[in-house]
Structures are given as structure tokens and as C-alpha cells.
Design a protein around this motif. Structure first.
Motif, PDB file in Angstrom:
ATOM      1  N   TRP A   1      -3.481   3.388   7.772  1.00 56.30           N
ATOM      2  CA  TRP A   1      -3.336   4.525   6.865  1.00 56.30           C
ATOM      3  C   TRP A   1      -2.304   5.532   7.357  1.00 56.30           C
ATOM      4  CZ3 TRP A   1      -4.389   4.254   2.077  1.00 56.30           C
ATOM      5  CH2 TRP A   1      -5.413   3.435   1.628  1.00 56.30           C
ATOM      6  N   SER A   2      -2.116   5.601   8.656  1.00 52.72           N
ATOM      7  CA  SER A   2      -1.038   6.449   9.186  1.00 52.72           C
ATOM      8  C   SER A   2       0.315   5.927   8.722  1.00 52.72           C
ATOM      9  CB  SER A   2      -1.083   6.485  10.718  1.00 52.72           C
ATOM     10  OG  SER A   2      -2.259   7.099  11.182  1.00 52.72           O
ATOM     11  N   ALA A   3       0.488   4.608   8.814  1.00 56.06           N
ATOM     12  CA  ALA A   3       1.739   3.992   8.379  1.00 56.06           C
ATOM     13  C   ALA A   3       1.939   4.153   6.877  1.00 56.06           C
ATOM     14  CB  ALA A   3       1.746   2.511   8.757  1.00 56.06           C
ATOM     15  N   VAL A   4       0.886   3.917   6.110  1.00 60.10           N
ATOM     16  CA  VAL A   4       0.969   4.028   4.648  1.00 60.10           C
ATOM     17  C   VAL A   4       1.319   5.453   4.228  1.00 60.10           C
ATOM     18  CG1 VAL A   4      -0.414   3.974   2.531  1.00 60.10           C
ATOM     19  CG2 VAL A   4      -0.545   2.088   4.155  1.00 60.10           C
ATOM     20  N   LEU A   5       0.667   6.435   4.835  1.00 65.39           N
ATOM     21  CA  LEU A   5       0.910   7.831   4.471  1.00 65.39           C
ATOM     22  C   LEU A   5       2.324   8.259   4.839  1.00 65.39           C
ATOM     23  CD1 LEU A   5      -0.144  10.512   3.395  1.00 65.39           C
ATOM     24  CD2 LEU A   5      -1.010  11.026   5.690  1.00 65.39           C
ATOM     25  N   ALA A   6       2.752   7.950   6.054  1.00 71.02           N
ATOM     26  CA  ALA A   6       4.085   8.365   6.507  1.00 71.02           C
ATOM     27  C   ALA A   6       5.188   7.726   5.667  1.00 71.02           C
ATOM     28  CB  ALA A   6       4.277   8.022   7.976  1.00 71.02           C
ATOM     29  N   ILE A   7       5.103   6.422   5.463  1.00 69.73           N
ATOM     30  CA  ILE A   7       6.128   5.719   4.683  1.00 69.73           C
ATOM     31  C   ILE A   7       6.076   6.139   3.224  1.00 69.73           C
ATOM     32  CG2 ILE A   7       6.907   3.450   3.890  1.00 69.73           C
ATOM     33  CD1 ILE A   7       5.839   2.299   6.536  1.00 69.73           C
ATOM     34  N   GLY A   8       4.868   6.286   2.679  1.00 69.75           N
ATOM     35  CA  GLY A   8       4.731   6.703   1.279  1.00 69.75           C
ATOM     36  C   GLY A   8       5.314   8.081   1.026  1.00 69.75           C
ATOM     37  N   LEU A   9       5.058   9.030   1.929  1.00 69.80           N
ATOM     38  CA  LEU A   9       5.599  10.386   1.775  1.00 69.80           C
ATOM     39  C   LEU A   9       7.121  10.392   1.850  1.00 69.80           C
ATOM     40  CD1 LEU A   9       3.097  12.450   3.968  1.00 69.80           C
ATOM     41  CD2 LEU A   9       3.434  12.686   1.501  1.00 69.80           C
ATOM     42  N   ASN A  10       7.669   9.633   2.779  1.00 71.81           N
ATOM     43  CA  ASN A  10       9.114   9.609   2.959  1.00 71.81           C
ATOM     44  C   ASN A  10       9.829   8.917   1.796  1.00 71.81           C
ATOM     45  OD1 ASN A  10      11.635   7.951   4.350  1.00 71.81           O
ATOM     46  ND2 ASN A  10      11.436  10.040   5.101  1.00 71.81           N
TER      47      ASN A  10
ATOM     48  N   MET B   1       0.826  -1.207   0.000  1.00 75.84           N
ATOM     49  CA  MET B   1       0.000   0.000   0.000  1.00 75.84           C
ATOM     50  C   MET B   1       0.862   1.260   0.000  1.00 75.84           C
ATOM     51  SD  MET B   1      -2.953  -1.240   2.690  1.00 75.84           S
ATOM     52  CE  MET B   1      -3.845   0.314   2.692  1.00 75.84           C
ATOM     53  N   ALA B   2       1.890   1.265   0.855  1.00 75.23           N
ATOM     54  CA  ALA B   2       2.788   2.418   0.886  1.00 75.23           C
ATOM     55  C   ALA B   2       3.552   2.533  -0.415  1.00 75.23           C
ATOM     56  CB  ALA B   2       3.760   2.292   2.061  1.00 75.23           C
ATOM     57  N   GLY B   3       3.849   1.386  -1.035  1.00 74.44           N
ATOM     58  CA  GLY B   3       4.564   1.401  -2.310  1.00 74.44           C
ATOM     59  C   GLY B   3       3.777   2.085  -3.419  1.00 74.44           C
ATOM     60  N   VAL B   4       2.463   1.862  -3.435  1.00 79.72           N
ATOM     61  CA  VAL B   4       1.616   2.531  -4.440  1.00 79.72           C
ATOM     62  C   VAL B   4       1.675   4.047  -4.252  1.00 79.72           C
ATOM     63  CG1 VAL B   4      -0.751   2.856  -5.241  1.00 79.72           C
ATOM     64  CG2 VAL B   4       0.079   0.555  -4.707  1.00 79.72           C
TER      65      VAL B   4
END
Length: 215
Positions: free
Chosen positions: A85-94, A24-27
Motif C-alpha cells: 500500500w505504500s507503493a500503491v499510494l506513492a505511485i498513485g499520487l505521483n 492497483m496504483a493505476g486505479v
């Protein structure tokens, strides 16, 4: 051995959570990578400035602090996200900020002769980019993007700090219950992360082989 059999279901459930967050974070990260990487090459100053600001800010941000900010600070501002979603957003942004530089450098690495040839063929700018430049840049992106996916996979271990039941969290629970088996538990954890990372590396090698045939 009996303990190992008892641990496997917990580690399996944690691995599923880790894989789900990674995908999810990868997308999110890949979408932001493409937008910010191409944005930095834009001839429109506001777009270029916005992309550069995003890349520089989130590359310089600690992922752990960013994760805490998204999960603990955003609800105070009125936006409450689930742990996932907190994890996905934080990792995705970084990770997306690092990916943006990969996309930018890959596009710039395409030889000028390709631009000149496509111009001579009277291709429009969008045709030139999507039919000539992007396919060649994509090949150059694959190895560093593969490294980025592995880094993203390992970064998911930080969601342990917001009590999300990922692979690291499950290992820590087992460690608390079986303290004398700590070396074995964390050794098993290292092996699982290695196997997951190897899957990413294998997939990237397959993609390189497939898309490099024309070369």
C-alpha cells in the motif's frame, strides 16, 4: 540454459508483484487524474485551488523520495502502511498528478461547437459533460494515458528500495547469486519490461480502435 530455467520462477513471481502494483496504483492514479483534472476546470475557487495544488506539488515531487516518505515517515506520524500500500499510494499520487493535466487538456480540446450544440439542445450541464464532452475527451486522453501507464509500470522498479520483491528486486537477487551472468540477467529483465509495456500499448490501441469507430 539450465540457469535460465532456474531463474524463470523467480522472475515470474517478481513480474506478478510488478503487475499487481501497477494495476492497483493505476486505479488510484486514474481516480485522482479525473478528480484533479475536472477540479482544475471547476468554477468553484476552493476546488480549483485544491486540484491545482495537488497537481503542482506531486508533479514536482521525486517519486523515490515520496515512496520513502510514505513508507518510512508516515509510521512516525502514526500511520503505518504495508509495503504494497505504500507503493500503491506513492505511485498513485505521483502519476495521478500527471494524469490530471491530461484530463484537463483533453476536456479543453473538445471544440466549442460541441458545447454550443449541446446548449442548443437544452441539455443540462451534467448531461452535457457526461454525454457530449467526456466521450470526446476520452478519445483524446487514450494515447497520453497509455504513455502514463507505461511510465507507471516502469516506476514500480523503485519499490526495490523498500525491499519489495518485484521484478527488479528478484533480478538483483539473481545477480548477487550469479554475478558472472549479470549481462544475461539484466538483459532478460529488459525484455520482460518491454513485453509488459507492449501489452499496455496493445491494449490502448485496441481501446482507441473501439472508441473511435463513431468518428
Amino acid at each position: 540454459m539450465s540457469n535460465l530455467i532456474h531463474w524463470l520462477p523467480f522472475l515470474r513471481d517478481g513480474a506478478i508483484v510488478t503487475i499487481r502494483i501497477t494495476l492497483m496504483a493505476g486505479v488510484v492514479a486514474m481516480l485522482l487524474s479525473v478528480l484533479s483534472g475536472i477540479g482544475r476546470l471547476s468554477t468553484v475557487p476552493p476546488i480549483r485551488w485544491l486540484a491545482s495544488t495537488y497537481i503542482e506539488f506531486f508533479r514536482a515531487s521525486s517519486l523515490l523520495v515520496l515512496l520513502f516518505w510514505v513508507y518510512f515517515a508516515l509510521p512516525i506520524a502514526g500511520l503505518e502502511l504495508t509495503k504494497t500500500w505504500s507503493a500503491v499510494l506513492a505511485i498513485g499520487l505521483n502519476i495521478g498528478a500527471y494524469g490530471g493535466e491530461i484530463v484537463r487538456s483533453a476536456v479543453l480540446a473538445v471544440p466549442n461547437g460541441q458545447y454550443e450544440a449541446s446548449t442548443a439542445l437544452n441539455l443540462k450541464p451534467m448531461q452535457r459533460f457526461f454525454r457530449i464532452v467526456l466521450p470526446q475527451a476520452f478519445i483524446r486522453m487514450l494515447p497520453p494515458m497509455g504513455n502514463l501507464w507505461i511510465e507507471m509500470l516502469k516506476s514500480t522498479s523503485l519499490v526495490f528500495f523498500i525491499t519489495m520483491a518485484d521484478l527488479t528486486y528478484e533480478a538483483m537477487i539473481l545477480r548477487n547469486n550469479y554475478y558472472n551472468d549479470t549481462p544475461l540477467i539484466f538483459g532478460l529483465l529488459l525484455v520482460i519490461y518491454y513485453l509488459l509495456s507492449s501489452c499496455v500499448s496493445f491494449t490502448v490501441r485496441l481501446l482507441e480502435r473501439k472508441f473511435s469507430v463513431w468518428r
